[in-house]
Write an enzyme that holds these catalytic residues in place. Structure first.
Site, mmCIF file in Angstrom:
data_model
loop_
_atom_site.group_PDB
_atom_site.id
_atom_site.type_symbol
_atom_site.label_atom_id
_atom_site.label_comp_id
_atom_site.label_asym_id
_atom_site.label_seq_id
_atom_site.Cartn_x
_atom_site.Cartn_y
_atom_site.Cartn_z
ATOM 1 N N GLU A 167 -6.705 -7.766 -0.824
ATOM 2 C CA GLU A 167 -7.080 -7.895 0.623
ATOM 3 C C GLU A 167 -8.535 -7.585 0.720
ATOM 4 O OE1 GLU A 167 -5.370 -5.163 3.451
ATOM 5 O OE2 GLU A 167 -3.148 -5.670 2.498
ATOM 6 N N GLU B 261 0.911 -1.136 0.118
ATOM 7 C CA GLU B 261 0.096 -0.163 -0.159
ATOM 8 C C GLU B 261 1.027 1.157 -0.082
ATOM 9 O OE1 GLU B 261 -4.085 -1.622 2.203
ATOM 10 O OE2 GLU B 261 -2.524 -0.309 3.293
#
Length: 660
Positions: free
Chosen positions: A310, A158
């Protein structure tokens, strides 16, 4: 693998849907690992991500390498038929790095240091950070690049770090020199004649730090561009290391959904696999549409199948109030991702943590353990994906509609001194995509400079800043027979955030039939403007149409009474307000139908989503009530094996995948 071909997602899936999640066994005693493997087999897990936050475990002090625990895990996964997505641990440097090298820590716009103790505490421009990140990546790749368990490399996690420190300032200046060449060119692009901001030396230029009043919007725009590029340099450095050691293994990094900090169109070009993290709010009545938007965007960035890296099996821990998913929603939203092109369905995380900042973030194996409802649903999903894998992986999702989106335009339009802070680009984009979703129209996303010829209808919710090439592309699309519909505040500025004469590019004004755009009339929060047949929100405009334009709807009452709210000239439509949800849905459905684009099924109940992937028809019931869906012909439901003739009944949060 043929020479010169980079691997892709298909090299990791091998005819299966990847199913699993982040696995953080370093948080648990070794005896737990074997229990985890037993439960993974029970759930049908075939993929885990290892090592995302393991830098301090691998390198507990400078130069150390402790790989023994990871050796055991890689072998354990391989012995039990579970592939490994191996992460470089560089998103969370060990505390010793910041302590010994404080220059590796980022600074915010106020100059405050972001300390260790969380994650993402690294300066993307720090030479010391980059050197240490490359070293740990090199050793990881050398050790595991040929391990039989390895299926995919996962770089960092991320990427989202901003840095306004001195090393970032020096890197920003280098980036600007390469972009502009001369200070005169920079001063022209930044409009520094305003407020006397002209620069006489490169050393005088700073990152977009805090100022007394409004900052230069062009400087902010370039700082966002620089930040995306600086983080991309970090990704590319690690990608190239692992690719050198294992050229047959695909590489990814996981995007956050519709995050403003990265130009994900540019990043996706450098990934073998495009992956995303997706966390719709289960309390949001349009949570499914929020998921569909990100899924459509990610599929479009990947130009094909993509990876859901995710999601949450239950509640997250970072909303003000964190609700679990109702029974059936985890399966429903996971299969929605598959319907919209995902060939991997993964979670954060496998086993819910007992300590740390995310111990209340759910896992596939929750605190309730293997008897819990969450794990029971995970096992059902594992069985579903095992059935679907050979039938669905690699198949395309074909759309006749494209939604245009550009990060640079978003950055430019988000400046502080804009006409209305009530106009938030992600909200506008969501409103238009939601209208298409509610009209049962499958849509791709595209950059405004992409080839638009595959589409019958192109939708521009809002593109404040457009390059010359982008404008030419829109004109050519309509000239070649396509239908274009645009929202307000489109084509206002050029790539330097310089407002175009007339308040909109002259070629676009001609295209839409706008003789003069006299004034923008933003609306207050909660304010509406009456129009023919609907109410507008957020925005309105004082438009004088050209003689050959057709007002489709006019404003009624107030200062804009009788002026066009929706304007049409041939196959080009301009919507100068944001209609309320139902009228916007109906308008886009009508324009799409005129353009020859329609739903994959007619007469669908509102709560049912229908998506075609290859020759498979996914039907997803997002409602609590049982519904009957008419499906002409004879099909077989791949999830149940049952035959289906001319229709199917879907229960609460139910899914069917119909094969001809």
């Amino acid at each position: 693998m043929p020479a010169g071909r980079r691997p892709g997602l298909a090299d990791a899936t091998r005819g299966r849907v990847l199913f699993g999640g982040d696995y953080n066994p370093e948080q648990w005693p070794e005896e737990t690992w074997h229990d985890d493997v037993r439960l993974m087999r029970d759930a049908g897990v075939n993929s885990v991500t290892l090592g995302v936050f393991s830098w301090s475990r691998i390198e507990p002090h400078p130069g150390a390498r402790e790989f023994g625990w990871l050796d055991k895990l890689m072998d354990l996964m391989h012995d039990n038929g579970v592939g490994v997505v191996l992460a470089t641990p560089t998103s969370s440097p060990p505390p010793w790095l910041g302590r010994l090298h404080p220059e590796t820590l980022p600074r915010d716009e106020h100059g405050a240091i972001e300390w260790w103790g969380g994650r993402q505490h690294f300066s993307h421009s720090s030479a010391v950070y980059r050197r240490h990140a490359a070293a740990i990546t090199e050793d990881l790749a050398a050790r595991y690049g040929r391990h039989p368990a390895l299926t995919l490399w996962h770089i960092n996690n991320e990427y989202c770090t901003y840095d306004h420190g001195d090393e970032a300032a020096a890197a920003f200046r280098r980036w600007l020199r390469e972009r502009y060449g001369t200070l005169d060119a920079l001063n022209e692009a930044w409009g520094t004649a305003f407020w006397g901001q002209g620069y006489d030396t490169w050393d005088g230029i700073l990152p977009a730090r805090r100022t007394h009043y409004l900052r230069n919007p062009a400087q902010l725009l370039d700082f966002r561009r620089f930040t995306s590029d600086a983080l991309l340099e970090c990704y590319l450095a690690e990608r190239d290391i692992v690719a050198r050691h294992s050229p047959h293994i695909p590489v990814t990094t996981n995007f956050m959904p519709l995050w403003s900090g990265l130009d994900a169109w540019r990043w996706a070009e450098e990934e073998d696999v495009v992956s995303v993290d997706l966390y719709p709010d289960p309390r949001d009545p349009y949570g499914a549409q929020a998921g569909a938007l990100v899924q459509d965007l990610t599929r479009s960035q990947a130009r094909g199948p993509w990876m859901l890296m995710e999601q949450a099996a239950g509640p997250v821990n970072w909303r003000g109030v964190n609700h679990p998913k109702p029974r059936g929603v985890n399966r429903l939203w996971s299969l929605q991702a598959v319907a919209r092109g995902a060939d991997a369905v993964c979670y954060f995380q496998w086993r819910q943590s007992r300590q740390g900042a995310e111990k209340f973030h759910s896992g596939m194996l929750s605190h309730a353990g293997e008897q819990g409802r969450t794990f029971e649903e995970v096992k059902q999903l594992g069985r579903d994906l095992a059935r679907l894998g050979p039938q669905v992986t690699g198949r395309p999702v074909v759309a006749e509609v494209a939604v245009l989106h550009d990060w640079h335009s978003w950055w430019a339009g988000a400046q502080d001194g804009r006409p209305s802070t009530e106009v938030d680009y992600p909200d506008v984009l969501t409103a238009w995509h939601r209208a298409l979703w509610r009209a049962h129209l499958t849509a791709d996303f595209a950059h405004p400079e992409h080839d638009l010829s595959p589409y019958r209808l192109v939708v521009v919710p809002q593109l404040y800043a457009l390059t010359e090439r982008a404008v030419d592309n829109l004109l050519a699309f309509v000239r070649d027979g396509g239908t274009l519909v645009s929202g307000f505040l489109t084509g206002v500025a050029d790539h330097d955030d310089r407002v175009r004469p007339g308040g909109m590019d002259a070629r676009l004004r001609e295209l839409f039939g706008i003789r003069v755009l006299h004034e923008w009339w933003p609306l207050q929060a909660g304010e509406h403007t009456e129009c023919d047949g609907f109410r507008g929100t957020l925005w309105s405009e004082e438009i004088e149409p050209s003689d050959d334009a057709e007002p489709h709807a006019r404003y009624r009452g107030g200062d804009l009474d009788g002026m066009p709210a929706v304007l049409r000239r041939g196959r080009a439509w301009y919507v100068s307000t944001l209609p309320e949800p139902d009228p916007l849905r109906d308008l886009l459905a009508r324009i799409a139908a005129d353009a020859g684009a329609g739903p994959v099924l007619g007469e669908l109940p509102d709560q049912v989503e229908a998506v075609r992937r290859g020759d498979l028809l996914f039907l997803l019931n997002h409602g609590r009530d049982t519904v009957r869906v008419a499906v002409p012909g004879t099909h077989r439901d791949l999830l149940t094996g049952a035959g289906v003739t001319d229709g199917i009944t879907l229960g609460r949060y139910d899914v069917a995948v119909l094969a001809p």
